[in-house]
Design a protein around this motif. Structure first.
Motif, PDB file in Angstrom:
ATOM      1  N   VAL A   9       0.873  -1.183   0.000  1.00 32.47           N
ATOM      2  CA  VAL A   9       0.000   0.000   0.000  1.00 32.47           C
ATOM      3  C   VAL A   9       0.906   1.228   0.000  1.00 32.47           C
ATOM      4  O   VAL A   9       1.603   1.497   0.985  1.00 32.47           O
ATOM      5  CB  VAL A   9      -0.928   0.012   1.232  1.00 32.47           C
ATOM      6  N   GLY A  12       5.346   5.058  -3.036  1.00 37.31           N
ATOM      7  CA  GLY A  12       6.384   6.079  -2.828  1.00 37.31           C
ATOM      8  C   GLY A  12       7.753   5.400  -2.787  1.00 37.31           C
ATOM      9  O   GLY A  12       7.943   4.287  -3.287  1.00 37.31           O
ATOM     10  N   ASP A  35      -2.740   8.188  -5.236  1.00 38.29           N
ATOM     11  CA  ASP A  35      -2.696   9.316  -6.167  1.00 38.29           C
ATOM     12  C   ASP A  35      -2.842   8.797  -7.603  1.00 38.29           C
ATOM     13  O   ASP A  35      -1.958   8.126  -8.128  1.00 38.29           O
ATOM     14  CB  ASP A  35      -1.354  10.050  -5.997  1.00 38.29           C
ATOM     15  N   TYR A  41       6.319  15.979  -5.880  1.00 42.39           N
ATOM     16  CA  TYR A  41       6.650  17.400  -6.008  1.00 42.39           C
ATOM     17  C   TYR A  41       8.084  17.575  -6.504  1.00 42.39           C
ATOM     18  O   TYR A  41       8.937  16.701  -6.360  1.00 42.39           O
ATOM     19  CB  TYR A  41       6.347  18.187  -4.728  1.00 42.39           C
ATOM     20  N   GLY A 285       9.030   2.543   6.455  1.00 40.80           N
ATOM     21  CA  GLY A 285       9.262   3.944   6.061  1.00 40.80           C
ATOM     22  C   GLY A 285       8.598   4.930   7.010  1.00 40.80           C
ATOM     23  O   GLY A 285       8.487   4.696   8.223  1.00 40.80           O
ATOM     24  N   ASP A 286       8.135   6.045   6.423  1.00 38.46           N
ATOM     25  CA  ASP A 286       7.542   7.107   7.238  1.00 38.46           C
ATOM     26  C   ASP A 286       6.318   6.636   8.021  1.00 38.46           C
ATOM     27  O   ASP A 286       5.931   7.282   8.997  1.00 38.46           O
ATOM     28  CB  ASP A 286       7.129   8.285   6.346  1.00 38.46           C
ATOM     29  N   GLY A 300      16.353   7.347   3.074  1.00 38.51           N
ATOM     30  CA  GLY A 300      17.358   6.295   3.269  1.00 38.51           C
ATOM     31  C   GLY A 300      16.838   5.207   4.194  1.00 38.51           C
ATOM     32  O   GLY A 300      17.014   4.010   3.954  1.00 38.51           O
TER      33      GLY A 300
HETATM   34  C1  LIG Z   1      10.620  18.611   3.594  1.00 41.42           C
HETATM   35  C2  LIG Z   1      11.224  17.251   3.574  1.00 41.42           C
HETATM   36  C3  LIG Z   1      12.501  17.059   3.052  1.00 41.42           C
HETATM   37  C4  LIG Z   1      13.084  15.800   3.043  1.00 41.42           C
HETATM   38  N1  LIG Z   1      14.337  15.630   2.559  1.00 41.42           N
HETATM   39  C5  LIG Z   1      14.904  14.413   2.603  1.00 41.42           C
HETATM   40  C6  LIG Z   1      16.214  14.211   2.122  1.00 41.42           C
HETATM   41  O1  LIG Z   1      16.870  15.133   1.639  1.00 41.42           O
HETATM   42  N2  LIG Z   1      16.742  12.953   2.203  1.00 41.42           N
HETATM   43  C7  LIG Z   1      16.021  11.891   2.692  1.00 41.42           C
HETATM   44  O2  LIG Z   1      16.544  10.761   2.736  1.00 41.42           O
HETATM   45  N3  LIG Z   1      14.764  12.067   3.139  1.00 41.42           N
HETATM   46  C8  LIG Z   1      14.195  13.279   3.104  1.00 41.42           C
HETATM   47  N4  LIG Z   1      12.923  13.444   3.543  1.00 41.42           N
HETATM   48  C9  LIG Z   1      12.162  12.293   4.024  1.00 41.42           C
HETATM   49  C10 LIG Z   1      11.604  11.449   2.882  1.00 41.42           C
HETATM   50  O3  LIG Z   1      10.913  12.238   1.935  1.00 41.42           O
HETATM   51  C11 LIG Z   1      10.675  10.402   3.443  1.00 41.42           C
HETATM   52  O4  LIG Z   1      11.286   9.785   4.564  1.00 41.42           O
HETATM   53  C12 LIG Z   1      10.348   9.342   2.407  1.00 41.42           C
HETATM   54  O5  LIG Z   1       9.629   9.921   1.345  1.00 41.42           O
HETATM   55  C13 LIG Z   1       9.549   8.224   3.046  1.00 41.42           C
HETATM   56  O6  LIG Z   1       9.163   7.297   2.058  1.00 41.42           O
HETATM   57  P1  LIG Z   1       7.840   6.461   2.253  1.00 41.42           P
HETATM   58  O7  LIG Z   1       7.745   5.575   1.037  1.00 41.42           O
HETATM   59  O8  LIG Z   1       7.810   5.860   3.586  1.00 41.42           O
HETATM   60  O9  LIG Z   1       6.654   7.513   2.228  1.00 41.42           O
HETATM   61  P2  LIG Z   1       6.211   8.500   1.072  1.00 41.42           P
HETATM   62  O10 LIG Z   1       7.356   8.888   0.233  1.00 41.42           O
HETATM   63  O11 LIG Z   1       5.394   9.544   1.752  1.00 41.42           O
HETATM   64  O12 LIG Z   1       5.257   7.612   0.152  1.00 41.42           O
HETATM   65  C14 LIG Z   1       4.003   7.203   0.575  1.00 41.42           C
HETATM   66  C15 LIG Z   1       3.171   6.891  -0.663  1.00 41.42           C
HETATM   67  O13 LIG Z   1       1.943   6.299  -0.253  1.00 41.42           O
HETATM   68  C16 LIG Z   1       0.868   6.920  -0.923  1.00 41.42           C
HETATM   69  N5  LIG Z   1      -0.294   6.784  -0.048  1.00 41.42           N
HETATM   70  C17 LIG Z   1      -0.567   7.505   1.075  1.00 41.42           C
HETATM   71  N6  LIG Z   1      -1.687   7.040   1.639  1.00 41.42           N
HETATM   72  C18 LIG Z   1      -2.125   6.011   0.871  1.00 41.42           C
HETATM   73  C19 LIG Z   1      -3.229   5.133   0.944  1.00 41.42           C
HETATM   74  N7  LIG Z   1      -4.107   5.209   1.953  1.00 41.42           N
HETATM   75  N8  LIG Z   1      -3.382   4.188  -0.016  1.00 41.42           N
HETATM   76  C20 LIG Z   1      -2.486   4.088  -1.029  1.00 41.42           C
HETATM   77  N9  LIG Z   1      -1.422   4.903  -1.154  1.00 41.42           N
HETATM   78  C21 LIG Z   1      -1.235   5.836  -0.212  1.00 41.42           C
HETATM   79  C22 LIG Z   1       1.330   8.350  -1.130  1.00 41.42           C
HETATM   80  O14 LIG Z   1       0.617   8.982  -2.157  1.00 41.42           O
HETATM   81  C23 LIG Z   1       2.820   8.135  -1.469  1.00 41.42           C
HETATM   82  O15 LIG Z   1       3.003   7.853  -2.846  1.00 41.42           O
HETATM   83  C24 LIG Z   1      12.343  14.704   3.565  1.00 41.42           C
HETATM   84  C25 LIG Z   1      11.055  14.888   4.058  1.00 41.42           C
HETATM   85  C26 LIG Z   1      10.500  16.154   4.079  1.00 41.42           C
HETATM   86  C27 LIG Z   1       9.113  16.336   4.632  1.00 41.42           C
END
Ligand SMILES: Cc1cc2nc3c(=O)[nH]c(=O)nc-3n(C[C@H](O)[C@H](O)[C@H](O)COP(=O)(O)OP(=O)(O)OC[C@H]3O[C@@H](n4cnc5c(N)ncnc54)[C@H](O)[C@@H]3O)c2cc1C
Length: 372
Positions: A9, A12, A35, A41, A285-286, A300
């Motif tokens: 799910v 990203g 999305d 972005y 992840g996040d 990372g």
């Molecule tokens: C301002 C800022 C700057 C940053 N700069 C850095 C950097 O320089 N270096 C670095 O390593 N990290 C950086 N980060 C952190 C990094 O962007 C995140 O840690 C990373 O994107 C986490 O990845 P993720 O896949 O866990 O979540 P995300 O990248 O948030 O991906 C989540 C995905 O899930 C989708 N989604 C959400 N809800 C649902 C749902 N209910 N059903 C289906 N899909 C869904 C979203 O649309 C998205 O595509 C930064 C963060 C911020 C806020």
């Protein structure tokens, strides 16, 4: 372990890396992304040596570096522009590859999405999970478009506001606003910028190279909770936040003129001290450890989570054993990043005593250079 179907799910950074790592092990993978346009972005992201090592381990390093700008050095500066620390970080992807990279988020997404799909991951866009029912052997999922599916495991990689987390761990803490915003803007890279330059002081800011002629500038600011940013006027708003910045930053902020190019975001964090999974559903992840960007390690950590989770699923006998081992391998590192990123921001806002940012960076480098 054998798995006939895996649902991820969130398409990203973490979800796509998980899809790549799992497909490379032969597991069937379906990704859903809420999305419909799969937009990202337009600014850049810092990726450090542990990410380049991860890209190499996934055989992605060349495709990735084709789109990125590699560098070995990160330098920290005092408000007057004097250098307070510099780090030549290790080349963990191999001697022929740079240590770190800056890459546009859109390019990173493209590289990961292309590889996941080339490897056979199925992607469905514009979809979320309405309901999940885990009967102990499989998870029955009802999707927002009315379709249904039955999966051996579900991976929630849906970001800091994870709906999957809310579904399986309703008592988990909610994300919280730290008090800071980060503002970013792409501009022409000066020829002498050979790596990340971070400037501390009244305005904490930095420069990150993305290509031979492109970089982004970032600024941190302290803002009231609930602040909204309209597109119109956002360039002037970002320039205003640069008041008191080091001369190098102040000089560049005159180039921030296009409202549409400004990306301003509140910093929202979460860290799950308790379980990272329930039954056959696991988070990465996040969704479990959203940090501020002060140590540039959020992505990372998500990428490393994905690789470790795939490794543990391959070797464990049960999903529960795999998820438990995955959390055990990830916890210390993710907690260090989550905690210290927030501390750096809190110190910048004067909420806690000043801390030695150079020392925190040194400790981070040593920790994330260790094998995952
Ligand atoms: C301002 C800022 C700057 C940053 N700069 C850095 C950097 O320089 N270096 C670095 O390593 N990290 C950086 N980060 C952190 C990094 O962007 C995140 O840690 C990373 O994107 C986490 O990845 P993720 O896949 O866990 O979540 P995300 O990248 O948030 O991906 C989540 C995905 O899930 C989708 N989604 C959400 N809800 C649902 C749902 N209910 N059903 C289906 N899909 C869904 C979203 O649309 C998205 O595509 C930064 C963060 C911020 C806020």
């Amino acid at each position: 372990m054998k798995l006939g179907s895996i649902l991820i799910v969130g398409g990203g950074i973490g979800g796509l890396t998980a899809a790549i790592a799992l497909r490379r092990k032969g597991y069937p993978v379906e990704i859903i992304e809420k999305d419909a346009d799969w937009t990202v972005y337009g600014v850049g992201i810092i990726q450090q040596f542990n990410v380049l090592r991860a890209m190499a381990s996934l055989d992605l390093i060349d495709a990735y570096l084709d789109k990125a700008f590699g560098f070995d050095r990160t330098a920290l500066f005092a408000p007057d522009g004097s250098q307070i620390a510099a780090f030549d970080t290790p080349r963990l992807a191999g001697p022929d590859y740079p240590s770190n990279a800056g890459i546009k988020r859109t390019d990173l997404q493209r590289v990961l999405a292309d590889r996941a799909q080339e490897l056979g991951a199925m992607v469905r866009l514009g979809l979320t999970v309405d309901q999940m029912a885990d009967d102990g052997t499989c998870v029955d999922v009802a999707f927002s478009d009315g379709s249904t599916g039955r999966y051996d495991i579900v991976i929630g990689a849906d970001g800091v506001y994870s709906q999957t987390r809310a579904q399986i761990l309703p008592d988990a803490p909610a994300p919280r606003y730290t008090g800071q915003w980060v503002w970013r803007y792409n501009m022409t890279k000066p020829s002498d910028l050979d790596g990340i330059h971070v400037y501390y002081g009244r305005c904490n800011a930095g420069l990150v190279p993305l290509s031979e002629d492109l970089m982004y500038i970032f600024l941190l600011s302290q803002e009231e909770p609930g602040m909204k940013l309209a597109v119109e006027g956002s360039a002037a708003a970002m320039r205003a936040r640069a008041a008191g910045a080091a001369p190098r930053i102040a000089e560049l902020t005159g180039q921030i003129t296009d409202d549409a190019g400004v990306v301003g975001r509140p910093l929202e964090v979460i860290f799950l001290e308790g379980d990272w999974h329930k039954g056959r559903v696991v988070l990465l992840g996040d969704a479990v450890h959203g940090a501020t960007p002060h140590l540039a390690q959020g992505a990372g950590m998500a990428i490393e989570d994905a690789i470790v989770l795939a490794e543990e699923l391959e070797t464990a006998d049960t999903a529960d054993a795999a998820f438990t081992a995955y959390r055990a391998r990830r916890f210390k590192r993710a907690e260090f990043i989550a905690t210290n990123s927030v501390r750096l921001g809190d110190a910048q806002m004067g909420k806690i005593e000043p801390i030695d940012a150079g020392e925190v960076n040194r400790q981070t480098i040593a920790l994330v250079a260790e094998p995952i």
